[in-house]
Motif scaffolding. Structure first.
Motif, PDB file in Angstrom:
ATOM      1  N   MET A 198       0.847  -1.192   0.000  1.00  6.76           N
ATOM      2  CA  MET A 198       0.000   0.000   0.000  1.00  6.76           C
ATOM      3  C   MET A 198       0.883   1.242   0.000  1.00  6.76           C
ATOM      4  SD  MET A 198      -3.268   0.813   2.464  1.00  6.76           S
ATOM      5  CE  MET A 198      -4.347  -0.369   1.678  1.00  6.76           C
ATOM      6  N   SER A 199       0.458   2.297  -0.690  1.00  3.34           N
ATOM      7  CA  SER A 199       1.264   3.502  -0.808  1.00  3.34           C
ATOM      8  C   SER A 199       1.255   4.309   0.490  1.00  3.34           C
ATOM      9  CB  SER A 199       0.726   4.379  -1.938  1.00  3.34           C
ATOM     10  OG  SER A 199      -0.503   4.977  -1.554  1.00  3.34           O
ATOM     11  N   GLU A 200       2.202   5.231   0.573  1.00  2.82           N
ATOM     12  CA  GLU A 200       2.270   6.121   1.741  1.00  2.82           C
ATOM     13  C   GLU A 200       0.986   6.935   1.870  1.00  2.82           C
ATOM     14  OE1 GLU A 200       4.934   9.958   3.249  1.00  2.82           O
ATOM     15  OE2 GLU A 200       5.680   8.668   1.639  1.00  2.82           O
ATOM     16  N   ILE A 201       0.445   7.385   0.737  1.00  6.08           N
ATOM     17  CA  ILE A 201      -0.794   8.167   0.758  1.00  6.08           C
ATOM     18  C   ILE A 201      -1.951   7.323   1.288  1.00  6.08           C
ATOM     19  CG2 ILE A 201      -2.561   9.189  -0.757  1.00  6.08           C
ATOM     20  CD1 ILE A 201      -0.267  10.422  -2.377  1.00  6.08           C
ATOM     21  N   ALA A 202      -2.030   6.080   0.830  1.00  4.87           N
ATOM     22  CA  ALA A 202      -3.097   5.195   1.298  1.00  4.87           C
ATOM     23  C   ALA A 202      -2.947   4.898   2.785  1.00  4.87           C
ATOM     24  CB  ALA A 202      -3.090   3.898   0.496  1.00  4.87           C
ATOM     25  N   ASP A 203      -1.721   4.687   3.234  1.00  4.08           N
ATOM     26  CA  ASP A 203      -1.473   4.444   4.661  1.00  4.08           C
ATOM     27  C   ASP A 203      -1.902   5.644   5.497  1.00  4.08           C
ATOM     28  OD1 ASP A 203      -0.474   1.920   4.282  1.00  4.08           O
ATOM     29  OD2 ASP A 203       1.635   2.543   4.292  1.00  4.08           O
ATOM     30  N   ARG A 204      -1.544   6.836   4.994  1.00  2.00           N
ATOM     31  CA  ARG A 204      -1.887   8.061   5.720  1.00  2.00           C
ATOM     32  C   ARG A 204      -3.403   8.240   5.783  1.00  2.00           C
ATOM     33  NH1 ARG A 204       2.119  11.473   4.089  1.00  2.00           N
ATOM     34  NH2 ARG A 204       1.148  11.861   2.072  1.00  2.00           N
ATOM     35  N   TYR A 205      -4.070   7.987   4.645  1.00  3.32           N
ATOM     36  CA  TYR A 205      -5.531   8.097   4.638  1.00  3.32           C
ATOM     37  C   TYR A 205      -6.142   7.128   5.654  1.00  3.32           C
ATOM     38  CZ  TYR A 205     -10.397   7.818   3.445  1.00  3.32           C
ATOM     39  OH  TYR A 205     -11.762   7.818   3.554  1.00  3.32           O
ATOM     40  N   ARG A 206      -5.680   5.887   5.653  1.00  2.00           N
ATOM     41  CA  ARG A 206      -6.248   4.883   6.561  1.00  2.00           C
ATOM     42  C   ARG A 206      -6.067   5.287   8.023  1.00  2.00           C
ATOM     43  NH1 ARG A 206      -3.468   0.392   5.231  1.00  2.00           N
ATOM     44  NH2 ARG A 206      -2.017   0.702   6.940  1.00  2.00           N
ATOM     45  N   ARG A 207      -4.885   5.774   8.368  1.00  2.00           N
ATOM     46  CA  ARG A 207      -4.633   6.195   9.748  1.00  2.00           C
ATOM     47  C   ARG A 207      -5.565   7.345  10.146  1.00  2.00           C
ATOM     48  NH1 ARG A 207      -1.889  10.335  11.408  1.00  2.00           N
ATOM     49  NH2 ARG A 207      -0.649  10.627   9.510  1.00  2.00           N
ATOM     50  N   ARG A 208      -5.707   8.310   9.258  1.00  2.00           N
ATOM     51  CA  ARG A 208      -6.563   9.463   9.568  1.00  2.00           C
ATOM     52  C   ARG A 208      -8.034   9.056   9.615  1.00  2.00           C
ATOM     53  NH1 ARG A 208      -3.675  13.613   5.295  1.00  2.00           N
ATOM     54  NH2 ARG A 208      -1.975  14.331   6.655  1.00  2.00           N
ATOM     55  N   ALA A 209      -8.445   8.199   8.700  1.00  2.00           N
ATOM     56  CA  ALA A 209      -9.835   7.742   8.685  1.00  2.00           C
ATOM     57  C   ALA A 209     -10.152   6.920   9.927  1.00  2.00           C
ATOM     58  CB  ALA A 209     -10.114   6.939   7.416  1.00  2.00           C
ATOM     59  N   ASP A 210      -9.193   6.126  10.383  1.00  2.00           N
ATOM     60  CA  ASP A 210      -9.393   5.365  11.624  1.00  2.00           C
ATOM     61  C   ASP A 210      -9.665   6.311  12.796  1.00  2.00           C
ATOM     62  OD1 ASP A 210      -9.019   2.896  10.413  1.00  2.00           O
ATOM     63  OD2 ASP A 210      -6.937   2.669  11.098  1.00  2.00           O
ATOM     64  N   ALA A 211      -8.878   7.382  12.883  1.00  2.00           N
ATOM     65  CA  ALA A 211      -9.033   8.334  13.987  1.00  2.00           C
ATOM     66  C   ALA A 211     -10.387   9.042  13.903  1.00  2.00           C
ATOM     67  CB  ALA A 211      -7.891   9.358  13.969  1.00  2.00           C
ATOM     68  N   MET A 257      -3.504  16.825 -11.171  1.00  2.00           N
ATOM     69  CA  MET A 257      -2.808  15.876 -10.300  1.00  2.00           C
ATOM     70  C   MET A 257      -3.495  14.527 -10.390  1.00  2.00           C
ATOM     71  SD  MET A 257      -4.039  17.272  -6.526  1.00  2.00           S
ATOM     72  CE  MET A 257      -3.743  18.993  -6.942  1.00  2.00           C
ATOM     73  N   THR A 258      -2.857  13.512  -9.822  1.00  2.00           N
ATOM     74  CA  THR A 258      -3.470  12.185  -9.826  1.00  2.00           C
ATOM     75  C   THR A 258      -4.583  12.138  -8.780  1.00  2.00           C
ATOM     76  OG1 THR A 258      -1.981  11.261  -8.160  1.00  2.00           O
ATOM     77  CG2 THR A 258      -1.275  11.124 -10.483  1.00  2.00           C
ATOM     78  N   ALA A 259      -5.472  11.174  -8.944  1.00  2.00           N
ATOM     79  CA  ALA A 259      -6.559  10.996  -7.971  1.00  2.00           C
ATOM     80  C   ALA A 259      -5.984  10.752  -6.579  1.00  2.00           C
ATOM     81  CB  ALA A 259      -7.447   9.826  -8.393  1.00  2.00           C
ATOM     82  N   GLU A 260      -4.920   9.966  -6.523  1.00  2.00           N
ATOM     83  CA  GLU A 260      -4.277   9.667  -5.242  1.00  2.00           C
ATOM     84  C   GLU A 260      -3.777  10.951  -4.571  1.00  2.00           C
ATOM     85  OE1 GLU A 260      -1.185   6.253  -4.033  1.00  2.00           O
ATOM     86  OE2 GLU A 260      -0.345   7.743  -5.414  1.00  2.00           O
ATOM     87  N   GLU A 261      -3.131  11.816  -5.343  1.00  2.00           N
ATOM     88  CA  GLU A 261      -2.638  13.086  -4.796  1.00  2.00           C
ATOM     89  C   GLU A 261      -3.792  13.973  -4.347  1.00  2.00           C
ATOM     90  OE1 GLU A 261       1.437  13.674  -7.445  1.00  2.00           O
ATOM     91  OE2 GLU A 261      -0.504  14.195  -8.319  1.00  2.00           O
ATOM     92  N   HIS A 262      -4.875  13.978  -5.138  1.00  2.00           N
ATOM     93  CA  HIS A 262      -6.031  14.805  -4.786  1.00  2.00           C
ATOM     94  C   HIS A 262      -6.684  14.303  -3.497  1.00  2.00           C
ATOM     95  CE1 HIS A 262      -9.786  17.133  -6.355  1.00  2.00           C
ATOM     96  NE2 HIS A 262      -9.042  17.875  -5.581  1.00  2.00           N
ATOM     97  N   ILE A 263      -6.761  12.997  -3.339  1.00  2.00           N
ATOM     98  CA  ILE A 263      -7.281  12.431  -2.087  1.00  2.00           C
ATOM     99  C   ILE A 263      -6.434  12.886  -0.911  1.00  2.00           C
ATOM    100  CG2 ILE A 263      -7.527  10.262  -0.781  1.00  2.00           C
ATOM    101  CD1 ILE A 263      -8.389   8.980  -3.517  1.00  2.00           C
ATOM    102  N   ASP A 264      -5.120  12.864  -1.091  1.00  2.00           N
ATOM    103  CA  ASP A 264      -4.206  13.249  -0.023  1.00  2.00           C
ATOM    104  C   ASP A 264      -4.388  14.713   0.358  1.00  2.00           C
ATOM    105  OD1 ASP A 264      -2.141  12.323   1.743  1.00  2.00           O
ATOM    106  OD2 ASP A 264      -0.657  13.415   0.562  1.00  2.00           O
ATOM    107  N   LYS A 265      -4.646  15.563  -0.626  1.00  3.96           N
ATOM    108  CA  LYS A 265      -4.729  17.003  -0.380  1.00  3.96           C
ATOM    109  C   LYS A 265      -6.099  17.478   0.088  1.00  3.96           C
ATOM    110  CE  LYS A 265      -1.164  18.195  -3.773  1.00  3.96           C
ATOM    111  NZ  LYS A 265      -0.186  18.714  -2.827  1.00  3.96           N
ATOM    112  N   VAL A 266      -7.146  16.682  -0.191  1.00  6.01           N
ATOM    113  CA  VAL A 266      -8.492  17.164   0.173  1.00  6.01           C
ATOM    114  C   VAL A 266      -9.140  16.292   1.255  1.00  6.01           C
ATOM    115  CG1 VAL A 266     -10.760  17.882  -0.670  1.00  6.01           C
ATOM    116  CG2 VAL A 266      -8.735  18.304  -2.063  1.00  6.01           C
TER     117      VAL A 266
END
Length: 197
Positions: A1-14, A102-111
């Motif tokens: 899993m990418s760093e962006i996906a990991d970051r999203y999962r951690r934040r979504a868990d919280a 930007m890529t969808a992944e980058e946009h998810i990370d930024k928004v």
């Protein structure tokens, strides 16, 4: 899993934990976001998930509304975003955004991903929960803000600059120079760290 996906999962868990801990009688509590209740905070998060999906010609999956079941509504929207992050072809799809291509992944990370810790603070304040943000997220936001051109940062403070009804940051709230990093970040984006319901 990418760093962006990991970051999203951690934040979504919280964020998920805060939604799950909100009592039924607290959903109409006012939040630090002017005009928004605790329920409205969750609705905004889901709306931002939908914005990302729409740019990929996708939509939110069938789920209860935030009015009916905020936790189920959030978990469904989260699953939709994680499906994008888990599909390399979707995650790498390029799209036009208000701040450039930007890529969808980058946009998810930024928004929607970036929104989770900040609006998690809003929800925690509205419902009397622990509002401590992960120091990694505070640092992430500071470095992101520091990299923004001054004119774009000013646009973020203009209501409607990115579309009708869209408000990114409010007017800066001054806090002491010796304030903790989280308080300085909140003040910078227009939150009063001393706000209480």
């Amino acid at each position: 899993m990418s760093e962006i996906a990991d970051r999203y999962r951690r934040r979504a868990d919280a964020f998920d934990r805060k939604v799950a801990a909100t009592r039924a009688d607290q959903w109409n509590n006012p939040s630090p976001c002017e005009k928004w209740t605790a329920r409205d905070v969750v609705q905004h998060i889901i709306d931002m998930h939908h914005v990302i999906l729409r740019q990929l010609d996708r939509t939110l999956g069938a789920a209860p509304s935030v009015e009916e079941d905020p936790l189920a509504a959030f978990r469904s929207a989260r699953a939709d975003i994680e499906a994008v992050l888990g599909d390399p072809s979707l995650a790498s799809t390029e799209c036009e955004t208000p701040t450039g291509r930007m890529t969808a992944e980058e946009h998810i990370d930024k928004v929607p991903s970036a929104d989770l810790p900040l609006h998690g603070w809003d929800l925690a304040r509205a419902t009397g929960q622990d509002d401590t943000m992960d120091p990694a997220d505070v640092e992430y936001h500071w470095s992101t803000l520091a990299a923004l051109p001054a004119d774009l940062l000013e646009q973020y403070r203009i209501p409607g600059a990115f579309g009708p009804g869209v408000e990114v940051f409010g007017p800066e709230v001054r806090v002491g120079e010796d304030a903790p990093p989280q308080d300085r970040l909140l003040g910078f984006i227009g939150r009063d760290p001393r706000w209480s319901a």
